[in-house]
Design an enzyme around this catalytic site. Sequence first.
Site, mmCIF file in Angstrom:
data_model
loop_
_atom_site.group_PDB
_atom_site.id
_atom_site.type_symbol
_atom_site.label_atom_id
_atom_site.label_comp_id
_atom_site.label_asym_id
_atom_site.label_seq_id
_atom_site.Cartn_x
_atom_site.Cartn_y
_atom_site.Cartn_z
ATOM 1 N N HIS A 20 -8.060 0.775 -0.031
ATOM 2 C CA HIS A 20 -7.625 -0.263 -1.276
ATOM 3 C C HIS A 20 -8.607 -1.753 -1.396
ATOM 4 O O HIS A 20 -9.753 -1.522 -0.249
ATOM 5 C CB HIS A 20 -6.162 -1.145 -0.941
ATOM 6 C CG HIS A 20 -5.598 -0.080 -0.981
ATOM 7 N ND1 HIS A 20 -3.626 -0.260 -0.717
ATOM 8 C CD2 HIS A 20 -4.920 0.809 -2.063
ATOM 9 C CE1 HIS A 20 -3.211 0.693 -1.381
ATOM 10 N NE2 HIS A 20 -3.242 1.543 -1.925
ATOM 11 N N GLU A 77 -8.433 -4.736 -1.068
ATOM 12 C CA GLU A 77 -8.445 -5.548 -0.006
ATOM 13 C C GLU A 77 -8.768 -5.124 1.434
ATOM 14 O O GLU A 77 -9.527 -5.759 2.228
ATOM 15 C CB GLU A 77 -6.705 -5.910 0.353
ATOM 16 C CG GLU A 77 -6.385 -6.365 -0.816
ATOM 17 C CD GLU A 77 -5.501 -5.335 -1.850
ATOM 18 O OE1 GLU A 77 -5.738 -4.166 -2.043
ATOM 19 O OE2 GLU A 77 -4.556 -6.055 -1.569
ATOM 20 N N CYS A 92 -0.350 -4.429 -1.279
ATOM 21 C CA CYS A 92 0.567 -3.316 -1.316
ATOM 22 C C CYS A 92 0.993 -3.744 0.028
ATOM 23 O O CYS A 92 0.572 -4.222 1.699
ATOM 24 C CB CYS A 92 -0.500 -1.985 -0.609
ATOM 25 S SG CYS A 92 -1.046 -2.201 0.248
ATOM 26 N N CYS A 110 -1.786 -2.842 2.664
ATOM 27 C CA CYS A 110 -2.405 -4.642 2.568
ATOM 28 C C CYS A 110 -2.038 -5.501 3.442
ATOM 29 O O CYS A 110 -2.637 -6.171 3.869
ATOM 30 C CB CYS A 110 -3.388 -4.612 1.545
ATOM 31 S SG CYS A 110 -4.453 -3.224 1.219
HETATM 32 N N1 LIG Z 1 -2.380 -4.548 -3.748
HETATM 33 C C1 LIG Z 1 -3.612 -2.921 -4.241
HETATM 34 N N2 LIG Z 1 -4.920 -2.415 -4.171
HETATM 35 C C2 LIG Z 1 -5.444 -1.764 -4.273
HETATM 36 O O1 LIG Z 1 -6.661 -1.737 -3.869
HETATM 37 C C3 LIG Z 1 -4.270 -0.795 -4.533
HETATM 38 N N3 LIG Z 1 -5.120 0.439 -4.543
HETATM 39 C C4 LIG Z 1 -3.141 -0.989 -4.768
HETATM 40 N N4 LIG Z 1 -1.439 0.002 -4.691
HETATM 41 C C5 LIG Z 1 0.194 0.091 -4.824
HETATM 42 C C6 LIG Z 1 -0.056 1.748 -4.706
HETATM 43 O O2 LIG Z 1 1.680 1.137 -3.698
HETATM 44 C C7 LIG Z 1 -0.715 2.367 -3.581
HETATM 45 O O3 LIG Z 1 -1.981 2.444 -4.510
HETATM 46 C C8 LIG Z 1 0.686 3.862 -4.558
HETATM 47 O O4 LIG Z 1 2.027 3.252 -3.488
HETATM 48 C C9 LIG Z 1 -0.631 4.961 -3.245
HETATM 49 O O5 LIG Z 1 -1.229 4.881 -2.608
HETATM 50 P P1 LIG Z 1 -2.003 4.918 -1.477
HETATM 51 O O6 LIG Z 1 -2.515 3.527 -1.989
HETATM 52 O O7 LIG Z 1 -2.100 6.242 -2.016
HETATM 53 O O8 LIG Z 1 -2.479 4.813 -0.158
HETATM 54 N N5 LIG Z 1 -2.590 -2.049 -4.376
HETATM 55 ZN ZN LIG Z 2 -2.849 -2.231 -0.313
#
Ligand SMILES: Nc1nc(=O)c(N)c(NC[C@H](O)[C@H](O)[C@H](O)COP(=O)(O)O)[nH]1
Ligand SMILES: [Zn+2]
Length: 155
Positions: free
Chosen positions: A46, A48, A83, A93
């Site tokens: 992600h 963060e 998240c 995060c």
């Molecule tokens: N704040 C935040 N920064 C990120 O870089 C990102 N990709 C998400 N995304 C939140 C979303 O809820 C998750 O991407 C899914 O739940 C899938 O989980 P994964 O990413 O595969 O761990 N949220």
């Molecule tokens: Zn996250």
Amino acid sequence: MRYALALADKSPPKPTNFRVGAILVKLEDWSITAAGYTLELPGNTHAEECCLLKLAEQHSTTEEKLADFMTSPHVLYTTVEPCYKRLSGKLPCVERVMRQKAWIQKVYIGVLEPETFVGPNPGRRILEEAGIDVSHVPGLEDEILKTATAGHVSG
Ligand SMILES: Nc1nc(=O)c(N)c(NC[C@H](O)[C@H](O)[C@H](O)COP(=O)(O)O)[nH]1
Ligand SMILES: [Zn+2]
């Protein structure tokens, strides 16, 4: 937040996540200490998470021990709120930011996380309860969401 959005645009589109950009800003001089975007580093990362991993690498330490190396207070800008649960099961995060609450004092978010993957995100309350302020920076919502969902099946 505009810079974080520019970072988010570098993220490879993926249907199962959001394309997010994040930066860590040092309070004393507003310099950018770390910048990252979704999937920038290997391991389904992600935005963060990338900021923290890159900082840990700079200090030849781990994300877990990073707080021992960071002395000056920072704020985190992230286009989508941190998240609190991830479909992949990876550490969210919100937990990652909480581990750094000794030096990350505030989180600025561009939008609340859409409920697409994990339903309503209580992350803001969890961070506030841990003593980390969370503020919404208005004005870029449409652009941020357009970027965040670029990898999703439209319609
Ligand atoms: N704040 C935040 N920064 C990120 O870089 C990102 N990709 C998400 N995304 C939140 C979303 O809820 C998750 O991407 C899914 O739940 C899938 O989980 P994964 O990413 O595969 O761990 N949220
Ligand atoms: Zn996250």
